[in-house]
Design a protein around this motif. Structure first.
Motif, PDB file in Angstrom:
ATOM      1  N   THR A  17       0.705  -1.234   0.463  1.00 22.84           N
ATOM      2  CA  THR A  17       0.186   0.011   0.297  1.00 22.84           C
ATOM      3  C   THR A  17       1.233   1.353  -0.352  1.00 22.84           C
ATOM      4  N   LYS A  18      -0.088   2.032  -0.858  1.00 24.72           N
ATOM      5  CA  LYS A  18       1.584   3.680  -0.599  1.00 24.72           C
ATOM      6  C   LYS A  18       0.565   4.654   1.034  1.00 24.72           C
ATOM      7  N   THR A  19       0.709   4.865   1.665  1.00 26.68           N
ATOM      8  CA  THR A  19       0.242   4.843   3.695  1.00 26.68           C
ATOM      9  C   THR A  19       0.067   6.557   3.549  1.00 26.68           C
ATOM     10  N   VAL A  20      -1.015   7.376   3.599  1.00 24.90           N
ATOM     11  CA  VAL A  20      -1.033   8.097   3.580  1.00 24.90           C
ATOM     12  C   VAL A  20      -1.004   9.407   4.808  1.00 24.90           C
ATOM     13  N   TYR A  21      -1.115   8.438   5.433  1.00 28.13           N
ATOM     14  CA  TYR A  21      -1.296   8.710   6.909  1.00 28.13           C
ATOM     15  C   TYR A  21      -1.278   7.357   7.658  1.00 28.13           C
ATOM     16  N   GLU A  22      -0.593   8.090   8.849  1.00 30.68           N
ATOM     17  CA  GLU A  22      -1.078   6.367   9.887  1.00 30.68           C
ATOM     18  C   GLU A  22      -0.531   7.028  11.145  1.00 30.68           C
ATOM     19  N   ALA A  28      -4.716   5.165   6.866  1.00 23.73           N
ATOM     20  CA  ALA A  28      -5.178   5.861   5.776  1.00 23.73           C
ATOM     21  C   ALA A  28      -3.938   5.312   4.584  1.00 23.73           C
ATOM     22  N   TYR A  29      -4.305   4.833   3.314  1.00 24.22           N
ATOM     23  CA  TYR A  29      -3.720   4.758   2.775  1.00 24.22           C
ATOM     24  C   TYR A  29      -4.505   4.567   0.801  1.00 24.22           C
ATOM     25  N   TYR A  30      -4.030   4.682   0.158  1.00 29.57           N
ATOM     26  CA  TYR A  30      -4.385   4.866  -1.372  1.00 29.57           C
ATOM     27  C   TYR A  30      -4.893   3.591  -1.911  1.00 29.57           C
ATOM     28  N   LYS A  31      -6.050   3.684  -1.777  1.00 33.07           N
ATOM     29  CA  LYS A  31      -6.673   2.442  -3.154  1.00 33.07           C
ATOM     30  C   LYS A  31      -6.457   2.443  -4.325  1.00 33.07           C
ATOM     31  N   GLN A  32      -6.630   3.460  -4.432  1.00 30.92           N
ATOM     32  CA  GLN A  32      -6.682   4.186  -6.340  1.00 30.92           C
ATOM     33  C   GLN A  32      -6.389   5.716  -6.613  1.00 30.92           C
ATOM     34  N   GLN A  33      -5.382   5.777  -7.015  1.00 35.05           N
ATOM     35  CA  GLN A  33      -5.112   6.825  -7.590  1.00 35.05           C
ATOM     36  C   GLN A  33      -5.389   7.732  -9.046  1.00 35.05           C
ATOM     37  N   ILE A  37      -8.897  10.265  -6.790  1.00 29.66           N
ATOM     38  CA  ILE A  37      -8.350   9.778  -5.877  1.00 29.66           C
ATOM     39  C   ILE A  37     -10.183   8.725  -4.700  1.00 29.66           C
ATOM     40  N   GLN A  38      -8.876   8.234  -4.188  1.00 31.67           N
ATOM     41  CA  GLN A  38      -9.284   7.000  -3.014  1.00 31.67           C
ATOM     42  C   GLN A  38      -8.609   6.624  -1.875  1.00 31.67           C
ATOM     43  N   ILE A  39      -8.722   7.283  -0.550  1.00 25.75           N
ATOM     44  CA  ILE A  39      -7.960   6.629   0.212  1.00 25.75           C
ATOM     45  C   ILE A  39      -9.514   5.928   1.322  1.00 25.75           C
ATOM     46  N   THR A  89     -14.523  -7.957   6.444  1.00 24.38           N
ATOM     47  CA  THR A  89     -13.319  -6.914   7.395  1.00 24.38           C
ATOM     48  C   THR A  89     -14.250  -6.826   8.692  1.00 24.38           C
ATOM     49  N   LYS A  90     -14.099  -6.635   9.933  1.00 22.36           N
ATOM     50  CA  LYS A  90     -14.239  -6.574  11.261  1.00 22.36           C
ATOM     51  C   LYS A  90     -13.981  -5.425  11.029  1.00 22.36           C
ATOM     52  N   HIS A  91     -13.028  -4.610  10.377  1.00 20.77           N
ATOM     53  CA  HIS A  91     -12.534  -2.815  11.108  1.00 20.77           C
ATOM     54  C   HIS A  91     -13.222  -1.976  10.462  1.00 20.77           C
ATOM     55  N   LEU A  92     -14.073  -0.968  11.019  1.00 16.82           N
ATOM     56  CA  LEU A  92     -14.500   0.201  10.869  1.00 16.82           C
ATOM     57  C   LEU A  92     -13.431   0.966   9.656  1.00 16.82           C
ATOM     58  N   TYR A  93     -14.348   1.495   8.187  1.00 15.03           N
ATOM     59  CA  TYR A  93     -13.684   2.267   8.024  1.00 15.03           C
ATOM     60  C   TYR A  93     -14.109   3.091   7.228  1.00 15.03           C
ATOM     61  N   TRP A  94     -13.460   4.412   6.338  1.00 15.31           N
ATOM     62  CA  TRP A  94     -13.913   5.159   5.739  1.00 15.31           C
ATOM     63  C   TRP A  94     -13.003   5.717   4.838  1.00 15.31           C
ATOM     64  N   LEU A  95     -14.436   5.806   3.040  1.00 17.92           N
ATOM     65  CA  LEU A  95     -13.626   6.325   1.929  1.00 17.92           C
ATOM     66  C   LEU A  95     -13.352   7.610   1.866  1.00 17.92           C
ATOM     67  N   ILE A  96     -12.245   8.127   1.646  1.00 16.12           N
ATOM     68  CA  ILE A  96     -12.409   9.741   1.325  1.00 16.12           C
ATOM     69  C   ILE A  96     -12.273   9.546  -0.369  1.00 16.12           C
ATOM     70  N   THR A  97     -12.720  10.032  -1.214  1.00 17.98           N
ATOM     71  CA  THR A  97     -12.859  10.553  -2.714  1.00 17.98           C
ATOM     72  C   THR A  97     -12.604  11.841  -3.262  1.00 17.98           C
TER      73      THR A  97
END
Length: 100
Positions: A17-22, A28-33, A37-39, A89-97
């Motif tokens: 992955t390409k980490t944006v912030y951790e 937070a990582y890039y899913k698609q660029q 933009i999808q993070i 997944t059992k993890h909460l996640y947010w999509l930033i686009t």
């Protein structure tokens, strides 16, 4: 497919992955660029409910940092969260686009 993709593949480094912030608890990582933009912003510990997470301040802090970066670079963004048991997944996640 893994029972918990995040724990088994993502957090263990088996999926590049390409980490944006951790932080210690949030990634937070890039899913698609391209072309948009999808993070993905994940809570590293399993939780499927906003009520179960004592980390809301940290989560929102990461989302604030990442959205500020996206807005500065691309002019706008959208934040959505997924609260469902149907994902693998059992993890909460947010999509930033953002459109480029």
């Amino acid at each position: 497919m893994a029972d918990d993709f995040c724990a088994e593949m993502l957090f263990n480094g088996l999926t590049p992955t390409k980490t944006v912030y951790e932080t210690h608890h949030v990634l937070a990582y890039y899913k698609q660029q391209q072309p948009s933009i999808q993070i993905i912003t994940f809570v590293k510990t399993p939780s499927r409910s906003l009520h179960d997470s004592p980390l809301m301040s940290e989560i929102l802090g990461v989302i604030k940092v990442v959205t500020s970066k996206v807005i500065r670079e691309h002019g706008d963004c959208r934040v959505t969260t997924h609260l469902t048991h149907s994902h693998n997944t059992k993890h909460l996640y947010w999509l930033i686009t953002s459109k480029q």
